[in-house]
Write a protein that holds these residues in place. Sequence first.
Motif, PDB file in Angstrom:
ATOM      1  N   GLU A  10       0.862  -1.181   0.000  1.00 44.75           N
ATOM      2  CA  GLU A  10       0.000   0.000   0.000  1.00 44.75           C
ATOM      3  C   GLU A  10       0.900   1.232   0.000  1.00 44.75           C
ATOM      4  O   GLU A  10       1.886   1.285   0.731  1.00 44.75           O
ATOM      5  CB  GLU A  10      -0.882   0.027   1.258  1.00 44.75           C
ATOM      6  N   ASP A  40      -0.557   2.131 -10.519  1.00 48.40           N
ATOM      7  CA  ASP A  40      -1.673   2.399  -9.617  1.00 48.40           C
ATOM      8  C   ASP A  40      -1.130   3.265  -8.470  1.00 48.40           C
ATOM      9  O   ASP A  40      -0.289   2.812  -7.693  1.00 48.40           O
ATOM     10  CB  ASP A  40      -2.191   1.052  -9.083  1.00 48.40           C
ATOM     11  N   THR A  42      -2.096   3.959  -5.659  1.00 53.20           N
ATOM     12  CA  THR A  42      -2.269   3.475  -4.286  1.00 53.20           C
ATOM     13  C   THR A  42      -1.272   2.361  -3.948  1.00 53.20           C
ATOM     14  O   THR A  42      -1.260   1.858  -2.836  1.00 53.20           O
ATOM     15  CB  THR A  42      -3.702   2.937  -4.048  1.00 53.20           C
ATOM     16  N   VAL A  43      -0.498   1.954  -4.939  1.00 53.93           N
ATOM     17  CA  VAL A  43       0.403   0.812  -4.745  1.00 53.93           C
ATOM     18  C   VAL A  43       1.846   1.196  -5.056  1.00 53.93           C
ATOM     19  O   VAL A  43       2.120   1.833  -6.080  1.00 53.93           O
ATOM     20  CB  VAL A  43      -0.005  -0.371  -5.656  1.00 53.93           C
ATOM     21  N   ASP A  69       0.096  -4.055   5.389  1.00 53.45           N
ATOM     22  CA  ASP A  69       0.233  -3.202   4.213  1.00 53.45           C
ATOM     23  C   ASP A  69       0.869  -3.902   3.014  1.00 53.45           C
ATOM     24  O   ASP A  69       0.949  -3.327   1.935  1.00 53.45           O
ATOM     25  CB  ASP A  69       1.087  -1.973   4.558  1.00 53.45           C
ATOM     26  N   VAL A  70       1.340  -5.111   3.204  1.00 54.03           N
ATOM     27  CA  VAL A  70       1.967  -5.830   2.095  1.00 54.03           C
ATOM     28  C   VAL A  70       0.886  -6.575   1.320  1.00 54.03           C
ATOM     29  O   VAL A  70       0.139  -7.379   1.883  1.00 54.03           O
ATOM     30  CB  VAL A  70       3.056  -6.792   2.604  1.00 54.03           C
ATOM     31  N   ILE A  71       0.805  -6.260   0.024  1.00 58.34           N
ATOM     32  CA  ILE A  71      -0.250  -6.862  -0.789  1.00 58.34           C
ATOM     33  C   ILE A  71       0.237  -8.153  -1.441  1.00 58.34           C
ATOM     34  O   ILE A  71      -0.474  -9.137  -1.498  1.00 58.34           O
ATOM     35  CB  ILE A  71      -0.727  -5.870  -1.875  1.00 58.34           C
TER      36      ILE A  71
ATOM     37  N   HIS B 125      -0.627  -4.459  13.838  1.00 56.16           N
ATOM     38  CA  HIS B 125      -0.740  -3.313  12.940  1.00 56.16           C
ATOM     39  C   HIS B 125      -0.871  -2.056  13.793  1.00 56.16           C
ATOM     40  O   HIS B 125      -1.178  -2.139  14.981  1.00 56.16           O
ATOM     41  CB  HIS B 125      -1.961  -3.481  12.036  1.00 56.16           C
ATOM     42  N   ILE B 177      -9.962  -5.713   3.461  1.00 57.17           N
ATOM     43  CA  ILE B 177      -8.599  -5.210   3.336  1.00 57.17           C
ATOM     44  C   ILE B 177      -7.928  -6.089   2.288  1.00 57.17           C
ATOM     45  O   ILE B 177      -7.778  -7.293   2.498  1.00 57.17           O
ATOM     46  CB  ILE B 177      -7.864  -5.278   4.689  1.00 57.17           C
ATOM     47  N   ARG B 178      -7.549  -5.503   1.159  1.00 57.73           N
ATOM     48  CA  ARG B 178      -7.108  -6.342   0.043  1.00 57.73           C
ATOM     49  C   ARG B 178      -5.859  -7.154   0.370  1.00 57.73           C
ATOM     50  O   ARG B 178      -5.615  -8.191  -0.221  1.00 57.73           O
ATOM     51  CB  ARG B 178      -6.872  -5.500  -1.209  1.00 57.73           C
ATOM     52  N   SER B 179      -5.078  -6.652   1.332  1.00 56.85           N
ATOM     53  CA  SER B 179      -3.825  -7.340   1.619  1.00 56.85           C
ATOM     54  C   SER B 179      -3.924  -8.243   2.846  1.00 56.85           C
ATOM     55  O   SER B 179      -2.932  -8.763   3.313  1.00 56.85           O
ATOM     56  CB  SER B 179      -2.744  -6.297   1.857  1.00 56.85           C
ATOM     57  N   TYR B 180      -5.128  -8.414   3.364  1.00 57.40           N
ATOM     58  CA  TYR B 180      -5.269  -9.211   4.595  1.00 57.40           C
ATOM     59  C   TYR B 180      -6.461 -10.142   4.487  1.00 57.40           C
ATOM     60  O   TYR B 180      -7.607  -9.725   4.618  1.00 57.40           O
ATOM     61  CB  TYR B 180      -5.426  -8.266   5.793  1.00 57.40           C
TER      62      TYR B 180
END
Lengths: 165, 538
Positions: A10, A40, A42-43, A69-71, B125, B177-180
Amino acid sequence: MKYTISILVENHPGVLSRVSGLFSRRSFNIDSLAVGVTDDPTVSRITIIVDGNEYTVEQVEKQLNKLIDVIKVKTLAPAETISRELLLVKVAAGAAERGEIMNIVRITDSKICDISRTTMTIEASDTTERLETLLELLRPYGLREVIRTGTIATQRGSDFITVKK
Amino acid sequence: MISAAEAMVKCLEKEGIKTVFGYPGAAICPFYDALADSGIRHVLVRQEQNGGHAANGYARITGKPAVCIATSGPGATNLITAIATAYMDSIPVVAITGQVNSDLLGRDVFQEADITGAVESFVKHSYLVKNAEDIPRIFKEAFYIAGSGRPGPVLIDVPMDVQKVPIAFDYPKSISIRSYNPSTKGHPVQIKRVIAAISEAEKPLICAGGGVFAADAGGELLELAQKCSIPIVTTMMGISAVPVDHPLYFGMIGSHGKKAANTALLTADLLILIGARVGDRAVSTPGILEKRTKIIHIDIDPAEIGKNMEAAIPLVGDASIILKQIIDKVAPCDHSAWNAELNALKTSIVPDMEERPRTVNPKAFITLLSQKLNDNAVVVADVGQNQIWTANQFMVPHGRFLTSGGMGTMGYSVPAAMGAKLADPGRQVIAVCGDGSFQMQMMELATIRQHDIPVKIIVMKNQRLGMVRELQTKGYHDRQIAVDLENVPDIPKLAAAYGIPAKSITSLKDAGSAIDEMLAADGPYLLECIVDPDEATL
């Protein structure tokens, strides 16, 4: 052995510190770290070169994945990786040395981006190994300043790493 | 429009928070002002760290995230040990801290500390809130992150000016949350391998850790163990995950564990680890164990698999779901010979219950205490010799054993017991500590009195830091330094000064009636046991 790890995160303040902090507290050794925003906004992508073994890399990947925060995290296979690093080097060069240095620049496919009466500044984008060669060739003239960005990398062929699963 | 501070309180209400633990200060004043209008009960602790431990105890009993609050600077830094304690034991705690005004951040103003930076390595977090409008989302995320997957502490740092901004309050119903995305179900192929491994095993063993509580999987664990007659051992964090009087239970493993449990670990041909992270105190030689024993490692955190020990069959997911998947498919089997072997060992070792001339035998005392407690009592052990005595002699059939397992934080027991008691007022809650750890937390007697929290406190007084003293005896040629607590204050008098009834005993003979008196007391009570400084840990 050196491993290249590509991380999508993120694009928030504080994320880089979370990622780099993880390396020091789990005592993983970072050789280089490069970060920049992706298409992007946001990334961001962080590229890290880690010195270690299979165990270290597996742990690095898993611990990185735990950060909220790590995608996405991917370790790039060395044979399948295109990597580049940007180098700016200011080398001592009077009128007498300019010709020789220009020759080195031409052979190594680098570029002269600035010149003064006593120095030349050379820009090169290449693999870490080839940049080392260039520096070795320039060293005898006197390296005044060496600035490197750290490696960025992508996979060969059509594979790519994205946010979507 | 409401103020962000009011929104913070509303978020807590929406999360079903009934009780919070905290200590106010200038930077968190807007929040406290809003809290005055809420039905949420605020327990004013006497030091922020204890607020964190109290939330920890509360969360462990309810199984849901609990809240502690501190102000900026020293208030926040005092929370650090409690946050690290919660992190090491995977306890869902949401810590809310005030911060200096956002336009002053980084100027080293009065009571400024970079708390999100300071706790970075032991929070799941953290958030530093810059925009007041983000508060509902951040709180929703914080509670979700703290309580889901592998639970852990989440910190929300809110600058004072941000708390005052008016916002439109809309609490998100769901969160993404896309990363979680913690995985819950076990991979079917791995489940098949587990079932095959169980059916082939001659000496299977289950080792349960704290993750069994996090997944509320005690029932499933016992069901599997019974279906396949698999003996069970636990780590310190796993004690009471299954009833301690169950015939399949053989005690705690590790450097301070039970002989039967450790022998089981050494002789098993299949080890099913559930929610245990193979800490060094539990398994001192994981490298040898992984070579000799086939290991199934069930954990919700993929990073635990292979971190300390290689697993032949890793299985990532929620222990309760995975155990159900296994129970559904596994064929019943019988390992009565293996159980009998362990049982012979278990019964052959009788702990030293001998009467001491002028002191209380702590092991005998904890055994007696266990017998006198209600079947579902909660016992919170502190850290040191008292922790091991309590862990090994805890025999409350359906009780709950709590302690700071990973961090080994002295001063945990009393505040955690306060939290546990407030989370489930109907249950007996006992804190057991030493005179060293007691003096790290005795200010909480004031909290206990002020808020009438009827916890019972046992202080094992030996005028020593007993466990370190033992280390010095064994490892440092008995040269004792900095372990003598000389002139320990009169603890029962101290309790009396705080308005808490107390008693001291010097003999096991008096223990029975003293425990009865303590348990019969309506409110809080402190019982001091004089213990021989040379009393062994094991």
